[in-house]
Structure formats: structure tokens, C-alpha cells
Design a protein around this motif. Structure first.
Motif, PDB file in Angstrom:
ATOM      1  N   CYS A  33       1.726   7.015  -6.631  1.00 48.62           N
ATOM      2  CA  CYS A  33       0.603   7.767  -7.400  1.00 48.62           C
ATOM      3  C   CYS A  33       1.189   9.456  -7.005  1.00 48.62           C
ATOM      4  O   CYS A  33       1.195  10.429  -7.663  1.00 48.62           O
ATOM      5  CB  CYS A  33      -0.571   7.992  -6.221  1.00 48.62           C
ATOM      6  SG  CYS A  33      -1.653   6.671  -6.656  1.00 48.62           S
ATOM      7  N   SER A  34       1.974   9.529  -5.841  1.00 49.22           N
ATOM      8  CA  SER A  34       2.372  11.063  -5.111  1.00 49.22           C
ATOM      9  C   SER A  34       3.683  11.378  -6.281  1.00 49.22           C
ATOM     10  O   SER A  34       3.443  12.788  -6.854  1.00 49.22           O
ATOM     11  CB  SER A  34       2.990  11.090  -3.900  1.00 49.22           C
ATOM     12  OG  SER A  34       3.313  12.351  -3.425  1.00 49.22           O
ATOM     13  N   ARG A  60       0.739   4.190  -2.835  1.00 49.98           N
ATOM     14  CA  ARG A  60       0.822   5.706  -2.602  1.00 49.98           C
ATOM     15  C   ARG A  60       1.793   6.603  -2.929  1.00 49.98           C
ATOM     16  O   ARG A  60       1.543   7.521  -3.643  1.00 49.98           O
ATOM     17  CB  ARG A  60       0.956   5.869  -0.822  1.00 49.98           C
ATOM     18  CG  ARG A  60      -0.688   5.358  -0.393  1.00 49.98           C
ATOM     19  CD  ARG A  60      -0.890   5.700   1.301  1.00 49.98           C
ATOM     20  NE  ARG A  60      -2.170   4.980   1.975  1.00 49.98           N
ATOM     21  CZ  ARG A  60      -1.939   4.011   2.410  1.00 49.98           C
ATOM     22  NH1 ARG A  60      -0.604   3.427   2.897  1.00 49.98           N
ATOM     23  NH2 ARG A  60      -2.729   3.447   3.191  1.00 49.98           N
ATOM     24  N   GLN A  61       3.057   6.040  -2.785  1.00 52.65           N
ATOM     25  CA  GLN A  61       4.172   6.997  -3.263  1.00 52.65           C
ATOM     26  C   GLN A  61       4.473   6.992  -4.720  1.00 52.65           C
ATOM     27  O   GLN A  61       4.761   8.023  -5.140  1.00 52.65           O
ATOM     28  CB  GLN A  61       5.453   6.147  -2.700  1.00 52.65           C
ATOM     29  CG  GLN A  61       5.434   6.250  -1.146  1.00 52.65           C
ATOM     30  CD  GLN A  61       6.768   5.490  -0.533  1.00 52.65           C
ATOM     31  OE1 GLN A  61       8.055   6.179  -0.986  1.00 52.65           O
ATOM     32  NE2 GLN A  61       6.635   4.472   0.218  1.00 52.65           N
ATOM     33  N   GLU A 116      -4.128  10.229  -6.782  1.00 54.72           N
ATOM     34  CA  GLU A 116      -3.750  10.657  -5.791  1.00 54.72           C
ATOM     35  C   GLU A 116      -4.874  10.462  -4.668  1.00 54.72           C
ATOM     36  O   GLU A 116      -4.695   9.566  -3.467  1.00 54.72           O
ATOM     37  CB  GLU A 116      -2.702  11.759  -5.473  1.00 54.72           C
ATOM     38  CG  GLU A 116      -1.885  11.656  -4.264  1.00 54.72           C
ATOM     39  CD  GLU A 116      -0.899  12.853  -4.331  1.00 54.72           C
ATOM     40  OE1 GLU A 116       0.009  12.877  -3.454  1.00 54.72           O
ATOM     41  OE2 GLU A 116      -1.103  13.633  -5.398  1.00 54.72           O
ATOM     42  N   VAL A 140      -6.762   6.883  -4.815  1.00 51.58           N
ATOM     43  CA  VAL A 140      -6.058   5.894  -3.923  1.00 51.58           C
ATOM     44  C   VAL A 140      -6.122   5.761  -2.555  1.00 51.58           C
ATOM     45  O   VAL A 140      -6.506   4.731  -1.864  1.00 51.58           O
ATOM     46  CB  VAL A 140      -4.491   5.676  -4.568  1.00 51.58           C
ATOM     47  CG1 VAL A 140      -3.587   4.969  -3.500  1.00 51.58           C
ATOM     48  CG2 VAL A 140      -4.486   5.163  -5.906  1.00 51.58           C
ATOM     49  N   CYS A 141      -5.630   6.870  -1.927  1.00 53.07           N
ATOM     50  CA  CYS A 141      -6.072   7.064  -0.547  1.00 53.07           C
ATOM     51  C   CYS A 141      -7.380   6.762   0.190  1.00 53.07           C
ATOM     52  O   CYS A 141      -7.478   5.959   0.890  1.00 53.07           O
ATOM     53  CB  CYS A 141      -5.685   8.381   0.008  1.00 53.07           C
ATOM     54  SG  CYS A 141      -3.672   8.901  -0.247  1.00 53.07           S
ATOM     55  N   HIS A 200       0.830  -1.085   0.184  1.00 57.35           N
ATOM     56  CA  HIS A 200       0.037   0.133  -0.021  1.00 57.35           C
ATOM     57  C   HIS A 200       0.760   1.364   0.067  1.00 57.35           C
ATOM     58  O   HIS A 200       0.576   2.221  -0.597  1.00 57.35           O
ATOM     59  CB  HIS A 200      -0.964  -0.030   1.270  1.00 57.35           C
ATOM     60  CG  HIS A 200      -1.857  -0.890   1.193  1.00 57.35           C
ATOM     61  ND1 HIS A 200      -2.746  -1.521   2.205  1.00 57.35           N
ATOM     62  CD2 HIS A 200      -2.378  -2.073   0.090  1.00 57.35           C
ATOM     63  CE1 HIS A 200      -3.532  -2.286   1.855  1.00 57.35           C
ATOM     64  NE2 HIS A 200      -3.412  -2.787   0.606  1.00 57.35           N
ATOM     65  N   SER A 201       1.936   1.480   0.560  1.00 55.65           N
ATOM     66  CA  SER A 201       2.895   2.376   0.830  1.00 55.65           C
ATOM     67  C   SER A 201       3.355   2.637  -0.676  1.00 55.65           C
ATOM     68  O   SER A 201       3.563   3.679  -1.066  1.00 55.65           O
ATOM     69  CB  SER A 201       3.995   2.163   1.745  1.00 55.65           C
ATOM     70  OG  SER A 201       4.990   3.289   1.671  1.00 55.65           O
ATOM     71  N   LEU A 235      -8.069   2.769  -0.433  1.00 53.52           N
ATOM     72  CA  LEU A 235      -7.168   1.942   0.714  1.00 53.52           C
ATOM     73  C   LEU A 235      -7.898   2.172   1.922  1.00 53.52           C
ATOM     74  O   LEU A 235      -8.068   1.332   2.761  1.00 53.52           O
ATOM     75  CB  LEU A 235      -5.824   2.305   0.718  1.00 53.52           C
ATOM     76  CG  LEU A 235      -4.867   1.908  -0.611  1.00 53.52           C
ATOM     77  CD1 LEU A 235      -3.636   2.426  -0.366  1.00 53.52           C
ATOM     78  CD2 LEU A 235      -5.055   0.455  -0.748  1.00 53.52           C
ATOM     79  N   ARG A 236      -8.370   3.431   2.318  1.00 51.23           N
ATOM     80  CA  ARG A 236      -9.017   3.594   3.648  1.00 51.23           C
ATOM     81  C   ARG A 236     -10.230   2.936   3.602  1.00 51.23           C
ATOM     82  O   ARG A 236     -10.648   2.455   4.677  1.00 51.23           O
ATOM     83  CB  ARG A 236      -9.026   5.031   3.756  1.00 51.23           C
ATOM     84  CG  ARG A 236      -9.683   5.628   5.158  1.00 51.23           C
ATOM     85  CD  ARG A 236      -9.625   7.077   5.196  1.00 51.23           C
ATOM     86  NE  ARG A 236     -10.319   8.107   4.190  1.00 51.23           N
ATOM     87  CZ  ARG A 236      -9.658   8.543   3.442  1.00 51.23           C
ATOM     88  NH1 ARG A 236      -8.387   8.493   3.300  1.00 51.23           N
ATOM     89  NH2 ARG A 236     -10.112   9.213   2.468  1.00 51.23           N
TER      90      ARG A 236
END
Length: 403
Positions: free
Chosen positions: A214-215, A211-212, A391, A394-395, A207-208, A398-399
């Protein structure tokens, strides 16, 4: 070189250059130093594109590889730092003319034999071209992973490739600029394939990574940079006590766009067919003009592979790689998603995957993430979220799935 940097050892070699591990002479900081030999106009154009993109990103995002400096080599032991904002005139001239700029006759005679196998390839300008561009080889150290077992799907032999080999000419010429040296931050975790596939599945790390990435891509697109070759090989990893720090790298096929309409990168069209088979979008496979949304498709392939630990073995290799695909025919031969969707835009992808895979496996992505992956892998580029939208989505996905 010794006054500025110390070369320790070679850590990677590809078709376009060599990467060394080194240290800054004053601080002792470890760095990666990439030597790019300026042997023909096509290579030079790729190098200048990479330099432009890395200068634009500077050191402004933790998930984009940082460029410390660039050195210009004009002789066997002649190196000088290239000033920020400056480009070697001889290299720009070589690209514009489509032939390399020659050295003085005495130097050419002395070096002709050593350079006899260098190639030259004509290019018409620095603008995006309709001809095919060969994807860049791996330059990072490739720590060998264990050989895949018989359950690992393999890419079939004798598949036609989209990028032709470089042409040779009979009369190579010596360059005033022999090479560019790019000094970058060092990543001790290797590329994304190496890092994830050498460790047991870890959902939090996966998941990390998502996220990274995407950023990083949202940041690049905000600067008008379309990467055009996003894949696990071009994502490097720094290992830290808090987990992996992801670095998007290798900008040789990237394009920088200026004068965007309302900052919308999706309106800037490209025509060069470039990238790597398993990560190319359908519109690129089809030879159509395309936009930065092709990067979103490439991310979708990577995300699906990372979250479900989907791997394949490319023809001619024994190393597993992360990547999603479609199985075709009774023999189950592998077809890249982009190619399959170009042939059949109505193809229904099964996310999460239904067929059995070898353990150990991470838990499958939840419903919200599966829905987002389907949007990222849409055959219609306009149906995919933009990098800025992605971005946030995705957050949120996942949440939502964590509950």
C-alpha cells in the motif's frame, strides 16, 4: 565494467533481458545488474519507460526498488555511465522513428550475422498506444518451488492470450547502442511468490506485506506513476532480521503522467491493453480506457491471495503462483477476476473463500479487511479507494480486525 562493478553469476533470464548478481568494485556492496539488449523499438521504449520511472522514484521509498546507476553499452567492451537526467539520443530517435538507428556500415557488416535473429517492431511515438503491449517476462532468479499437489487448481490449456508475439522483419539492423545496463539494489528473498510459498503461513508477515505494498503504490501514484503490471512476480523481497522488506519493481509497462488536475491521477486515462491476465482490472480486459485505479484492482487480487494463501498454476508451468480467481462451470476451470467481472459486473465475490483449501492456511481475513477487499475489487473503478485512501484504510481494517 570491471572498474565499476564485478559480475558474479546470472540469476535470472526473461524474454527482455538478463539479470546478474554483482558487486560494486569499491564498496563490495551486492547489486543486481540487468542487461537490456536494444534490439527493437518496442523493447527500447519499455526500457526507457523503466529508466524514467526508476529515476523519478530515485531512492526515496524503502518499498520501491532503488536504481544505483545506468550504463550505456556501445561496443563489445565499451561501457560508460549515463549521466542523471540524460537519455541516449539514438534510443529516443529509434522509438520516435519506429526503426532502430543503424551503426556505421563497417560495424553493421561485422555484426550482421550475430544479429540476424533480432527483431524490429514499429511504434509511432512515446505516447500511450491502443495496440497491445506484451507483458514482460520474469527477470529475477526463480528458485524452483515444490511441484503443486493435485489439490492445487490449475489454469486450463489453450486459453487465448491477449498479447500477440512480436513480429520479425527480414532486414534487422545493428544499433549504435547495443544495450542498457541497470544497476539496482539486490533482493535476496526472490519474488513474492517464492518468499511466501516457500515458508509456512505467517499472518504477521502477510499483514506486513499488505501494508508495505500500500505504501509503495501510494508513493508511486503521488509521483504520477501508474505501474500497470502489479503482480507477485514484480514484487521483490529483502530478508531482514525484522521481517521481509517488500520492493515494487519492473516498471517497463509503467506510465508517468504530468499536469495532473489537482494531483488526481484517477483523471489520467490510458488505452493500451497491458498487464498479466490474473491481475488485470475489468476495464482493461474490456479494452476500455482506464486510470490508475486499475493498479488498485491488481493490488486487491494480490492482497486477497496473500491473506488467504490462494494459489493457481498457470498453463505451461508447474509452479504455484499467488492469485485469486473465479471457478467456472462443472469442471471448475479458472477465470481471472477481472475477466469474470467484465463479463458480469454484478458478480458477487465470496470473501473469505468458502471452498476447502489444502493446509497449512493462515487465519482468514476479518470482516473489516473483507469489506475493503470487496471495495478494491469493485467492477466500477470509481468505487475503488484511491491509493492514498487505501493506505489509511488498510491500517484501520487490520487494527479493527485484531480486536
Amino acid at each position: 565494467m570491471e572498474e565499476l562493478y564485478t559480475l558474479e553469476k546470472e540469476v535470472g533470464r526473461g524474454s527482455y533481458g538478463v539479470v546478474f548478481e554483482g558487486h560494486m568494485a569499491k564498496s563490495g556492496q551486492r547489486v543486481a545488474i540487468k542487461r537490456l539488449p536494444c534490439s527493437n523499438p518496442e523493447c527500447i521504449e519499455l526500457y526507457l519507460q523503466e529508466l524514467w520511472a526508476m529515476r523519478a522514484t530515485a531512492k526515496n521509498h524503502v518499498n520501491v526498488i532503488a536504481l544505483h546507476s545506468c550504463l550505456l553499452q556501445t561496443g563489445p567492451q565499451s561501457l560508460k555511465p549515463l549521466k542523471p537526467g540524460k537519455l541516449p539520443v539514438s534510443l529516443v530517435e529509434s522509438v520516435l522513428k519506429g526503426s532502430v538507428v543503424s551503426a556505421p556500415q563497417s560495424q553493421e557488416r561485422n555484426n550482421a550475422q550475430a544479429n540476424a535473429r533480432r527483431t524490429t517492431t514499429s511504434v509511432s511515438s512515446l505516447q500511450d498506444r491502443t495496440n497491445t503491449v506484451q507483458a514482460r517476462g520474469k527477470l529475477q532468479d526463480k528458485t524452483e518451488l515444490s511441484e503443486p499437489d493435485s489439490t492445487t487448481p490449475q489454469r486450463p490449456q489453450n486459453r487465448a492470450r491477449k498479447r500477440p508475439a512480436q513480429r520479425e522483419e527480414d532486414q534487422p539492423r545493428t544499433l549504435r547502442c547495443l544495450a542498457l545496463w541497470l544497476v539496482m539494489e539486490y533482493c535476496d528473498g526472490g519474488d513474492l511468490n517464492q518468499y511466501l510459498l516457500s515458508r509456512p503461513p505467517d499472518a504477521q508477515h502477510n499483514h506486513s506485506v499488505v501494508r508495505q505494498l500500500c505504501s509503495a503504490v501510494a508513493f508511486l501514484h503521488s509521483l504520477g506513476i501508474t505501474h500497470r503490471d502489479l503482480k507477485p512476480d514484480n514484487v521483490l523481497v529483502c530478508v531482514t532480521p525484522k521481517g521481509p522488506v517488500i520492493k515494487v519493481a519492473d516498471f517497463g509497462l509503467s506510465k508517468m503522467s504530468e499536469g495532473l488536475v489537482d494531483g488526481d491521477l484517477t483523471r489520467q486515462h490510458f488505452s493500451s491493453t497491458c498487464g498479466s491476465d490474473f491481475y488485470m482490472a475489468p476495464e482493461v480486459w474490456g479494452g476500455l480506457t482506464y486510470t490508475a485505479q486499475a493498479d488498485i484492482f491488481s493490488l486487491g487480487v494480490m492482497f486477497w491471495a496473500v491473506l488467504e494463501r490462494i494459489t493457481f498454476v498457470e498453463e505451461g508451468t508447474t509452479q504455484e503462483q499467488l492469485g485469486a480467481y473465479v471457478c467456472k462451470g462443472r469442471s471448475g476451470w479458472l477465470m481471472p477476476l477481472g475477466e469474470a467481472l467484465w463479463e458480469n459486473a454484478d458478480l458477487q465475490l465470496c470473501i473469505p473463500m468458502k471452498f476447502k483449501r489444502a493446509p497449512p492456511l493462515p487465519p482468514p481475513p476479518g470482516p473489516a479487511m473483507c469489506s475493503l477487499l470487496l471495495d478494491m475489487l469493485a467492477s466500477n473503478p470509481d468505487a475503488r479507494p484511491s491509493a492514498a485512501q487505501l493506505e489509511a484504510r488498510v491500517c484501520s481494517a487490520l487494527r479493527e480486525d485484531s480486536h
